[in-house]
Design a protein around this motif. Sequence first.
Motif, PDB file in Angstrom:
ATOM      1  N   ALA A   2      29.680 121.601 -67.122  1.00 53.88           N
ATOM      2  CA  ALA A   2      28.345 122.028 -66.676  1.00 53.88           C
ATOM      3  C   ALA A   2      27.225 121.225 -67.334  1.00 53.88           C
ATOM      4  O   ALA A   2      26.150 121.084 -66.761  1.00 53.88           O
ATOM      5  CB  ALA A   2      28.154 123.508 -66.951  1.00 53.88           C
ATOM      6  N   TRP A   3      27.444 120.658 -68.511  1.00 58.87           N
ATOM      7  CA  TRP A   3      26.375 119.947 -69.203  1.00 58.87           C
ATOM      8  C   TRP A   3      26.007 118.629 -68.527  1.00 58.87           C
ATOM      9  O   TRP A   3      24.980 118.031 -68.858  1.00 58.87           O
ATOM     10  CB  TRP A   3      26.732 119.695 -70.668  1.00 58.87           C
ATOM     11  CG  TRP A   3      27.965 118.875 -70.888  1.00 58.87           C
ATOM     12  CD1 TRP A   3      29.217 119.336 -71.156  1.00 58.87           C
ATOM     13  CD2 TRP A   3      28.073 117.441 -70.851  1.00 58.87           C
ATOM     14  NE1 TRP A   3      30.092 118.284 -71.273  1.00 58.87           N
ATOM     15  CE2 TRP A   3      29.413 117.112 -71.101  1.00 58.87           C
ATOM     16  CE3 TRP A   3      27.163 116.421 -70.625  1.00 58.87           C
ATOM     17  CZ2 TRP A   3      29.870 115.810 -71.122  1.00 58.87           C
ATOM     18  CZ3 TRP A   3      27.616 115.110 -70.655  1.00 58.87           C
ATOM     19  CH2 TRP A   3      28.958 114.828 -70.910  1.00 58.87           C
ATOM     20  N   GLY A  40      24.740 118.240 -65.844  1.00 59.12           N
ATOM     21  CA  GLY A  40      23.468 118.444 -65.170  1.00 59.12           C
ATOM     22  C   GLY A  40      22.280 118.000 -66.004  1.00 59.12           C
ATOM     23  O   GLY A  40      21.225 117.660 -65.445  1.00 59.12           O
ATOM     24  N   LEU A  41      22.417 117.987 -67.320  1.00 61.18           N
ATOM     25  CA  LEU A  41      21.301 117.563 -68.184  1.00 61.18           C
ATOM     26  C   LEU A  41      20.959 116.088 -68.029  1.00 61.18           C
ATOM     27  O   LEU A  41      19.820 115.748 -67.684  1.00 61.18           O
ATOM     28  CB  LEU A  41      21.597 117.915 -69.638  1.00 61.18           C
ATOM     29  CG  LEU A  41      21.586 119.403 -69.979  1.00 61.18           C
ATOM     30  CD1 LEU A  41      22.070 119.623 -71.405  1.00 61.18           C
ATOM     31  CD2 LEU A  41      20.203 119.966 -69.783  1.00 61.18           C
ATOM     32  N   TRP A  53      19.753 122.003 -62.273  1.00 61.25           N
ATOM     33  CA  TRP A  53      21.094 121.487 -62.018  1.00 61.25           C
ATOM     34  C   TRP A  53      22.109 122.087 -62.983  1.00 61.25           C
ATOM     35  O   TRP A  53      23.228 122.391 -62.592  1.00 61.25           O
ATOM     36  CB  TRP A  53      21.107 119.966 -62.103  1.00 61.25           C
ATOM     37  CG  TRP A  53      20.418 119.276 -60.976  1.00 61.25           C
ATOM     38  CD1 TRP A  53      19.568 119.832 -60.065  1.00 61.25           C
ATOM     39  CD2 TRP A  53      20.518 117.906 -60.644  1.00 61.25           C
ATOM     40  NE1 TRP A  53      19.130 118.877 -59.191  1.00 61.25           N
ATOM     41  CE2 TRP A  53      19.689 117.689 -59.515  1.00 61.25           C
ATOM     42  CE3 TRP A  53      21.202 116.836 -61.183  1.00 61.25           C
ATOM     43  CZ2 TRP A  53      19.561 116.437 -58.921  1.00 61.25           C
ATOM     44  CZ3 TRP A  53      21.063 115.585 -60.599  1.00 61.25           C
ATOM     45  CH2 TRP A  53      20.260 115.396 -59.474  1.00 61.25           C
ATOM     46  N   THR A  54      21.731 122.262 -64.249  1.00 58.22           N
ATOM     47  CA  THR A  54      22.659 122.848 -65.212  1.00 58.22           C
ATOM     48  C   THR A  54      22.941 124.306 -64.876  1.00 58.22           C
ATOM     49  O   THR A  54      24.093 124.747 -64.905  1.00 58.22           O
ATOM     50  CB  THR A  54      22.095 122.723 -66.642  1.00 58.22           C
ATOM     51  OG1 THR A  54      21.817 121.341 -66.903  1.00 58.22           O
ATOM     52  CG2 THR A  54      23.084 123.228 -67.660  1.00 58.22           C
TER      53      THR A  54
END
Length: 175
Positions: free
Chosen positions: A68-69, A71-72, A93-94
């Motif tokens: 998931a990270w 997205g950063l 996004w995250t």
Amino acid sequence: MIDPHLYHVPRLGRHPGRFRLAGTPVIIVMLGSALTALPFVAQSPVMPPFGLLLLLAWRLLRPELWRAWIGLPLGLFDDMLSGQPVGSAMFLWTVTLIGVDAFEHRLVWRSYRQDWLIACLAIIFCLIGGWFFARITGGGEIRLLLVAPQMLWSILLFPFVVRQCARIDRWRVMA
């Protein structure tokens, strides 16, 4: 005499390179985010967020590919190119990827229609969130109704984007 094995390299037993496996999806999402820099003039937001569509397509197509990270950094790149307030795509996004993970853990199996529904919800969430961030940071008086065509185009374009990502993924894992 010339050895015939010099000209034919067997593909059986070979593996694609690490950069090809890990870097291709990231580069594709970054290129999708870079499409917002094209000189396309419109009075309202109509161009779909290709970076977001590609991120969702890769995430739903290959769930094991990213955490998931991701997205950063990809969201930061999108914020820099799109002109949105810095941190908006990073956050949206995250949160979207965390939501997709949570939704995925609840389902035993997924079909194409469920993937499209997940993507539709994520697209609507991100576009409304982007509208909200633009509005609270002084982006002007934009009505939410003006974002509706962008949502519709993005939702209708998503199956095409997934199909293109599947083609690229086939090349990516091919030896």
